[in-house]
Design a protein around this motif. Structure first.
Motif, PDB file in Angstrom:
ATOM      1  N   ARG A 289       0.848  -1.206   0.000  1.00  0.00           N
ATOM      2  CA  ARG A 289       0.000   0.000   0.000  1.00  0.00           C
ATOM      3  C   ARG A 289       0.878   1.249   0.000  1.00  0.00           C
ATOM      4  NH1 ARG A 289      -1.567   3.211   4.176  1.00  0.00           N
ATOM      5  NH2 ARG A 289      -0.964   1.664   5.747  1.00  0.00           N
ATOM      6  N   ALA A 290       0.494   2.232  -0.818  1.00  0.00           N
ATOM      7  CA  ALA A 290       1.216   3.501  -0.865  1.00  0.00           C
ATOM      8  C   ALA A 290       1.039   4.252   0.450  1.00  0.00           C
ATOM      9  CB  ALA A 290       0.706   4.344  -2.019  1.00  0.00           C
ATOM     10  N   GLU A 291       2.128   4.840   0.929  1.00  0.00           N
ATOM     11  CA  GLU A 291       2.106   5.635   2.155  1.00  0.00           C
ATOM     12  C   GLU A 291       2.966   6.866   1.894  1.00  0.00           C
ATOM     13  OE1 GLU A 291       0.860   6.382   6.082  1.00  0.00           O
ATOM     14  OE2 GLU A 291       0.330   4.655   4.859  1.00  0.00           O
ATOM     15  N   GLY A 292       2.371   7.890   1.236  1.00  0.00           N
ATOM     16  CA  GLY A 292       3.140   9.060   0.841  1.00  0.00           C
ATOM     17  C   GLY A 292       4.135   8.678  -0.246  1.00  0.00           C
ATOM     18  N   TYR A 294       6.443   6.554   0.233  1.00  0.00           N
ATOM     19  CA  TYR A 294       6.934   5.235   0.605  1.00  0.00           C
ATOM     20  C   TYR A 294       5.776   4.240   0.499  1.00  0.00           C
ATOM     21  CZ  TYR A 294      10.476   8.352   2.488  1.00  0.00           C
ATOM     22  OH  TYR A 294      11.399   9.329   2.633  1.00  0.00           O
ATOM     23  N   THR A 295       5.994   3.022   0.983  1.00  0.00           N
ATOM     24  CA  THR A 295       4.942   2.005   0.932  1.00  0.00           C
ATOM     25  C   THR A 295       4.928   1.197   2.219  1.00  0.00           C
ATOM     26  OG1 THR A 295       6.501   0.570  -0.251  1.00  0.00           O
ATOM     27  CG2 THR A 295       4.830   1.694  -1.576  1.00  0.00           C
ATOM     28  N   VAL A 296       3.792   0.506   2.443  1.00  0.00           N
ATOM     29  CA  VAL A 296       3.640  -0.408   3.568  1.00  0.00           C
ATOM     30  C   VAL A 296       3.423  -1.807   3.001  1.00  0.00           C
ATOM     31  CG1 VAL A 296       2.205  -1.065   5.525  1.00  0.00           C
ATOM     32  CG2 VAL A 296       2.705   1.346   5.112  1.00  0.00           C
ATOM     33  N   TYR A 298       2.288  -5.744   3.544  1.00  0.00           N
ATOM     34  CA  TYR A 298       1.469  -6.627   4.362  1.00  0.00           C
ATOM     35  C   TYR A 298       1.928  -8.066   4.132  1.00  0.00           C
ATOM     36  CZ  TYR A 298      -1.607  -2.619   4.900  1.00  0.00           C
ATOM     37  OH  TYR A 298      -2.121  -1.378   5.196  1.00  0.00           O
ATOM     38  N   LYS A 303       3.009  -5.707   9.358  1.00  0.00           N
ATOM     39  CA  LYS A 303       2.823  -4.545   8.502  1.00  0.00           C
ATOM     40  C   LYS A 303       4.151  -3.786   8.533  1.00  0.00           C
ATOM     41  CE  LYS A 303       0.393  -0.906   9.659  1.00  0.00           C
ATOM     42  NZ  LYS A 303      -0.671   0.074   9.960  1.00  0.00           N
ATOM     43  N   PHE A 305       7.376  -1.239   6.917  1.00  0.00           N
ATOM     44  CA  PHE A 305       7.661  -0.010   6.191  1.00  0.00           C
ATOM     45  C   PHE A 305       8.713  -0.279   5.113  1.00  0.00           C
ATOM     46  CE2 PHE A 305      10.430   3.681   5.616  1.00  0.00           C
ATOM     47  CZ  PHE A 305       9.519   4.628   5.183  1.00  0.00           C
ATOM     48  N   SER A 309       8.757   3.680  -3.415  1.00  0.00           N
ATOM     49  CA  SER A 309       7.477   4.303  -3.743  1.00  0.00           C
ATOM     50  C   SER A 309       6.580   3.247  -4.372  1.00  0.00           C
ATOM     51  CB  SER A 309       7.685   5.460  -4.719  1.00  0.00           C
ATOM     52  OG  SER A 309       8.128   4.958  -5.969  1.00  0.00           O
ATOM     53  N   SER A 328      -3.033   3.000  -5.346  1.00  0.00           N
ATOM     54  CA  SER A 328      -2.347   2.916  -4.052  1.00  0.00           C
ATOM     55  C   SER A 328      -2.059   1.493  -3.607  1.00  0.00           C
ATOM     56  CB  SER A 328      -3.189   3.613  -2.967  1.00  0.00           C
ATOM     57  OG  SER A 328      -3.383   4.972  -3.259  1.00  0.00           O
TER      58      SER A 328
END
Length: 375
Positions: A289-292, A294-296, A298, A303, A305, A309, A328
């Protein structure tokens, strides 16, 4: 001082209420940190009511079993304030746990807040007694405070150090015992003296009226306990697929030409943990998942970091079989256990990935996703 005793049945019932409340509150928040912000807030609020209400209910179930040689009742306003104190302080601890990084300092702080909430609820609740007055010893108060803090910190460290079923169950035990032990340790250092009349600021609550309120709250806690147990102990839990089974599924699923990849391609994905960069095989990843910027990642109950991107992750993970379902999100088809069509969009579900309830499929990606999944 007045002689007093406790009804043994209600003592046992009070412990049961504390344990059920602890399990409900700690189980409800399992996976909450991976939820969208609004849903996470709702889950934290529900858990605060379950845990804080359980502290209050346990206390007054035990107080219903208090046997004194004189009639006594409770100030309704003070009794309500004691419940709100427990809920608010537990809520503060949960906010720290689910909206901040979980470090040794934050775990200890959250546990201390819960322990202080238990102590505050107990003594505020006791101050609401009318026609008799509790008298405390300094030693009794200090022992009760230390016991509540130590057991609550242990409960939070165990339940939130690792969010596995075993840790949550053990954390439940420590939480229930901390509430129960605080009450009876404090009562061991408490005496009672009779008063000539009441001077409460709120409406009078007799034991009979209080019993109805406590019965309703205990009923709600029992209901939450049963509902939490259904999801916490599912009848059938799909085990995470092995690397071999994932590859077999990928080989069997028809894919569009643009998603074809070289056989045997392996990709290592970097992630940050405790100040160190570590690597994870892409086949163990269920979704990204997109996080700004960066990405997360799973993966199972984790979860993680990732410094990539979402665009870079999409380019690097395409050879490993992950597909773009949304601007995302990337998804590993091998982990998808259910697909639902919602008008022009869709949803992918992951039964075996506890940190990831579902992933959206955008309209522009729907056709490709359905083709890869074979639906």
């Amino acid at each position: 001082m007045l002689e007093f005793s406790h009804h043994p049945t209600l003592v046992v019932a009070s412990l049961a209420v504390a344990l059920m409340a602890g399990f409900s509150g700690l189980a409800i928040t399992r996976g909450a940190s991976a939820l969208p912000l609004a849903r996470r807030k709702a889950v934290v609020a529900i858990s605060a009511v379950a845990l804080g209400g359980g502290i209050w209910s346990m206390h007054f179930v035990a107080m219903l079993g208090l046997q004194l040689p004189i009639l006594f009742y409770y100030d309704g306003l003070v009794t309500l304030i004691s419940a709100l104190i427990a809920i608010l302080m537990v809520g503060l601890a949960l906010l720290i746990l689910h909206f901040r990084d979980r470090t040794p300092a934050s775990l200890t702080m959250a546990g201390a807040i819960v322990g202080a909430g238990i102590v505050a609820m107990h003594y505020v609740g006791m101050s609401g007694m009318e026609l008799c007055r509790p008298v405390y010893s300094v030693g009794g108060v200090l022992v009760a405070l230390v016991a509540a803090l130590a057991l609550s910190i242990a409960a939070i460290w165990i339940a939130y150090g690792e969010r596995t079923r075993g840790h949550i169950l053990l954390g439940t035990l420590f939480f229930g015992v901390s509430v129960f032990a605080l009450h009876f340790i404090a009562m061991a250092g408490t005496g009672f003296v009779g008063l000539g009349g009441g001077g409460g600021t709120g409406p009078i609550l007799s034991n009979e009226v209080l019993a109805m309120g406590v019965t309703l709250s205990s009923f709600a806690i029992c209901g939450a306990f049963l509902l939490s147990g259904i999801t916490f102990f599912p009848v059938k839990v799909a085990a995470p697929p092995s690397v071999e089974s994932q590859q077999a599924v990928k080989d069997m699923v028809p894919t569009p030409d643009k998603l074809l990849r070289p056989s045997g391609t392996r990709v290592s994905v970097p992630y940050e943990k405790e100040g160190r960069t570590q690597f994870l095989d892409a086949t163990a990843i269920a979704a990204v998942r997109a996080e700004g910027h960066y990405t997360v990642i799973y993966a199972g109950v984790n979860k993680l970091f990732c410094p990539w991107s979402i665009s870079e992750a999409s380019k690097r993970l395409e050879p490993a079989g992950l597909i773009r379902t949304h601007r995302s999100f990337l998804v590993n088809p091998a982990f998808v256990t259910e697909f639902r069509r919602t008008k022009d969009t869709g949803l992918c579900f992951f039964e075996a990935v506890e940190s990831l309830p579902k992933v959206p499929v955008s309209r522009s990606r729907l056709s490709d996703v359905r083709q890869v999944l074979g639906v």
